[in-house]
Design an enzyme around this catalytic site. Structure first.
Site, PDB file in Angstrom:
ATOM      1  N   CYS A   9      12.037 -62.240  43.709  1.00  0.00           N
ATOM      2  CA  CYS A   9      11.025 -62.125  44.765  1.00  0.00           C
ATOM      3  C   CYS A   9      10.435 -63.507  45.014  1.00  0.00           C
ATOM      4  O   CYS A   9      10.276 -64.294  44.076  1.00  0.00           O
ATOM      5  CB  CYS A   9       9.950 -61.151  44.309  1.00  0.00           C
ATOM      6  SG  CYS A   9       8.609 -60.983  45.466  1.00  0.00           S
ATOM      7  N   ARG A  69       8.180 -61.222  39.022  1.00  0.00           N
ATOM      8  CA  ARG A  69       7.865 -59.802  39.172  1.00  0.00           C
ATOM      9  C   ARG A  69       8.755 -58.875  38.337  1.00  0.00           C
ATOM     10  O   ARG A  69       9.487 -58.032  38.871  1.00  0.00           O
ATOM     11  CB  ARG A  69       7.918 -59.397  40.640  1.00  0.00           C
ATOM     12  CG  ARG A  69       6.906 -60.134  41.462  1.00  0.00           C
ATOM     13  CD  ARG A  69       6.847 -59.653  42.864  1.00  0.00           C
ATOM     14  NE  ARG A  69       6.007 -58.478  43.035  1.00  0.00           N
ATOM     15  CZ  ARG A  69       5.722 -57.956  44.225  1.00  0.00           C
ATOM     16  NH1 ARG A  69       6.211 -58.473  45.308  1.00  0.00           N
ATOM     17  NH2 ARG A  69       4.936 -56.901  44.308  1.00  0.00           N
TER      18      ARG A  69
HETATM   19  C1  UD1 Z   1       1.363 -54.326  44.040  1.00  0.00           C
HETATM   20  C2  UD1 Z   1       1.336 -54.410  45.542  1.00  0.00           C
HETATM   21  C3  UD1 Z   1       1.334 -55.864  45.997  1.00  0.00           C
HETATM   22  C4  UD1 Z   1       0.186 -56.612  45.337  1.00  0.00           C
HETATM   23  C5  UD1 Z   1       0.210 -56.417  43.834  1.00  0.00           C
HETATM   24  C6  UD1 Z   1      -1.001 -57.011  43.137  1.00  0.00           C
HETATM   25  C7  UD1 Z   1       2.496 -52.409  46.208  1.00  0.00           C
HETATM   26  C8  UD1 Z   1       3.701 -51.801  46.821  1.00  0.00           C
HETATM   27  N1  UD1 Z   1       2.507 -53.732  46.067  1.00  0.00           N
HETATM   28  O1  UD1 Z   1       2.577 -54.922  43.597  1.00  0.00           O
HETATM   29  O2  UD1 Z   1       1.163 -55.885  47.412  1.00  0.00           O
HETATM   30  O3  UD1 Z   1       0.307 -57.991  45.614  1.00  0.00           O
HETATM   31  O4  UD1 Z   1       0.235 -55.012  43.517  1.00  0.00           O
HETATM   32  O5  UD1 Z   1      -2.164 -56.506  43.660  1.00  0.00           O
HETATM   33  O6  UD1 Z   1       1.532 -51.728  45.923  1.00  0.00           O
HETATM   34  N2  UD1 Z   1       4.020 -57.537  35.977  1.00  0.00           N
HETATM   35  C9  UD1 Z   1       4.746 -57.725  34.826  1.00  0.00           C
HETATM   36  N3  UD1 Z   1       5.512 -56.684  34.380  1.00  0.00           N
HETATM   37  C10 UD1 Z   1       5.563 -55.486  35.009  1.00  0.00           C
HETATM   38  C11 UD1 Z   1       4.809 -55.296  36.190  1.00  0.00           C
HETATM   39  C12 UD1 Z   1       4.039 -56.350  36.648  1.00  0.00           C
HETATM   40  O7  UD1 Z   1       4.715 -58.780  34.216  1.00  0.00           O
HETATM   41  O8  UD1 Z   1       6.264 -54.588  34.547  1.00  0.00           O
HETATM   42  C13 UD1 Z   1       3.167 -58.646  36.484  1.00  0.00           C
HETATM   43  C14 UD1 Z   1       3.581 -59.109  37.873  1.00  0.00           C
HETATM   44  O9  UD1 Z   1       4.636 -60.049  37.817  1.00  0.00           O
HETATM   45  C15 UD1 Z   1       2.280 -59.705  38.374  1.00  0.00           C
HETATM   46  C16 UD1 Z   1       1.229 -58.770  37.765  1.00  0.00           C
HETATM   47  O10 UD1 Z   1       1.860 -58.122  36.675  1.00  0.00           O
HETATM   48  O11 UD1 Z   1       2.120 -60.988  37.871  1.00  0.00           O
HETATM   49  C17 UD1 Z   1       0.672 -57.722  38.698  1.00  0.00           C
HETATM   50  O12 UD1 Z   1       1.751 -57.068  39.336  1.00  0.00           O
HETATM   51  P1  UD1 Z   1       1.643 -55.569  39.826  1.00  0.00           P
HETATM   52  O13 UD1 Z   1       0.215 -55.148  39.847  1.00  0.00           O
HETATM   53  O14 UD1 Z   1       2.581 -54.727  39.053  1.00  0.00           O
HETATM   54  O15 UD1 Z   1       2.158 -55.693  41.321  1.00  0.00           O
HETATM   55  P2  UD1 Z   1       3.077 -54.679  42.108  1.00  0.00           P
HETATM   56  O16 UD1 Z   1       2.784 -53.283  41.711  1.00  0.00           O
HETATM   57  O17 UD1 Z   1       4.486 -55.145  42.060  1.00  0.00           O
END
Ligand code: UD1
Length: 419
Positions: free
Chosen positions: A116, A121
């Site tokens: 991404c 991500r």
């Molecule tokens: C969702 C939103 C996106 C928003 C983001 C943060 C949707 C469809 N998308 O994305 O628009 O920018 O929340 O508010 O709702 N992470 C990990 N491991 C994981 C999951 C996440 O390390 O398994 C990290 C990610 O890389 C990031 C952080 O956690 O640095 C937050 O990500 P996350 O809240 O999961 O974002 P999304 O759900 O992908």
């Protein structure tokens, strides 16, 4: 491929309506997989991400119909719970079908989302959460193979970070698990609350959504229901910023002002007068505003999804502002494009130093790299001298319903042109 042409200089004025929230609609639509029958969703925005979701659901034996912002999903039994790479690669949020498929069919094969533009991500927390509920998970040939022959069992899932998608996926898995699940350090975004409300309508037992601890008592079966998607707080914020950056008088209607409070606070700190109604927010004309610092963080802090658009505003401020991005590691792709428009910005690892210069942006051809970066470039184009052409606007179409039409209705010189 379409481009967005913007001629800077028009001052935006008037009222504009917010559409339904993309980030709420996606998990809610995926949650329909939990219950066979006909689900009806109102206020669903007309977006590329919604078509991608429909395509994936249709590959999962669902029938979908979309008309006048209403989406009907008819869910039928599925022999092979497989989310193919061809669908998942078009939209990372497709990973949200993992929880419902696993809960409903005791097995799921879901393609891993790829890279991404805004950061690596990973989805490790989604997977670890499923394992915590008793799933066996194997990654091979680009797919997540998850199974739980005995069915999922409630457990305590502790997230290292409050992940939005991870929280949603575990919620959707836990509603049909045996026993009680407690999600600790859960994400608190309004979209989590909206998902919980739909799960509850289907018969799920969910408590604490919107707080850091969500408790879910598994039930045996869920039933389809009807639901109206909440307004899109990021779109509302973007439209408000469009008014602000042009020094205009713009009222954003059909939104929930409490959901964009961090933006309202920062706009006021910068010098804008803001009027907050029950379901509207108005930014009043402002000739000059100060540079203010922001730091993005999980809700209720300043949302990362408004960082790029706020940076556009800060290019026009008096003084310097520090934009600290703490959620994603690579969410400054718009900085180089703004620099091509003559902005004075120094990006460090997680902080960008923006030295404001009102009237200093000059139109240029620029390239959108992700959804919110595209919106930032459009906002910059509204105040740049001359013409700005933003290419790769399919990013914009993923998440904004008719942005150019909404901006044009406020007086912007903007149009979509074919390449
Ligand atoms: C969702 C939103 C996106 C928003 C983001 C943060 C949707 C469809 N998308 O994305 O628009 O920018 O929340 O508010 O709702 N992470 C990990 N491991 C994981 C999951 C996440 O390390 O398994 C990290 C990610 O890389 C990031 C952080 O956690 O640095 C937050 O990500 P996350 O809240 O999961 O974002 P999304 O759900 O992908």
């Amino acid at each position: 491929m379409d481009k967005m042409w913007v001629k800077g200089g028009a001052i935006l004025n008037g009222q504009v309506k917010t559409s339904g929230a993309k980030n709420s609609a996606l998990p809610i639509i995926f949650s329909s997989l939990l219950a066979e029958g006909k689900h009806v969703f109102f206020n669903v925005p007309d977006l590329l991400d919604i078509s991608s979701t429909r395509n994936l659901l249709e590959s999962l034996n669902c029938k979908t119909k979309y008309e006048n912002s209403t989406l009907t999903v008819e869910v039928s039994y599925l022999n092979e719970p497989l989310a193919h790479y061809d669908y998942v690669r078009k939209m990372r949020a497709s990973i949200l079908c993992l929880g419902p498929l696993l809960a409903r069919y005791k097995k799921a094969q879901v393609s891993l989302p790829g890279g991404c533009a805004i950061g690596s991500r990973p989805v490790n927390m989604h997977i670890e959460g499923m394992q915590g509920l008793g799933a066996q998970v194997e990654i091979k040939e680009g797919y997540i193979y998850a199974s739980t022959p005995e069915g999922l069992r409630g457990a305590t899932v502790l997230f290292d970070l409050p992940t939005v998608g991870g929280t949603e996926n575990i919620m959707m898995a836990a509603v049909l698990a045996e026993g009680t699940t407690v999600i600790e350090n859960a994400a608190k975004e309004p979209e989590i609350v909206d998902l919980a409300n739909y799960l509850i309508k289907m018969g799920a037992k969910v408590q604490g959504a919107g707080t850091g601890v969500i408790t879910i008592q598994g039930v045996k079966k869920l039933n389809p229901a009807e639901h109206t998607i909440i307004p899109d707080r990021i779109e509302a914020g973007t439209l408000l910023l469009a008014g602000a950056i042009t020094g205009g008088d713009v009222t954003v209607l059909d939104c929930d002002p409490s959901d964009i409070e961090p933006l309202i606070i920062k706009l006021k700190e910068s010098g804008f007068d803001i009027e907050v109604g029950e379901s509207s927010v108005r930014v009043l004309p402002c000739a000059s505003w100060r540079g203010v610092d922001i730091m993005t963080a999980p809700h209720p802090a300043f949302p990362t999804d408004l960082q790029a658009q706020f940076m556009a505003l800060m290019t026009q401020a008096q003084g310097t502002s520090l934009i600290n991005e703490s959620v994603f590691e690579n969410r400054f792709m718009h900085v180089q494009e703004l620099t091509r428009m003559s902005a004075n910005i120094t990006p460090k690892t997680k902080v960008a130093v923006v030295r404001g210069n009102k009237g200093g942006l000059i139109g240029a051809p620029v390239m959108a790299t992700d959804l919110r970066a595209s919106a930032c470039l459009v906002l910059a184009g509204l105040v740049a001298v001359g013409e700005t052409v933003v290419s790769r606007i399919y990013h914009l179409d993923r998440g904004y319903e008719g942005l150019e039409k909404k901006l044009a209705s406020l007086g912007a010189n903007i149009k979509r042109v074919s390449e």
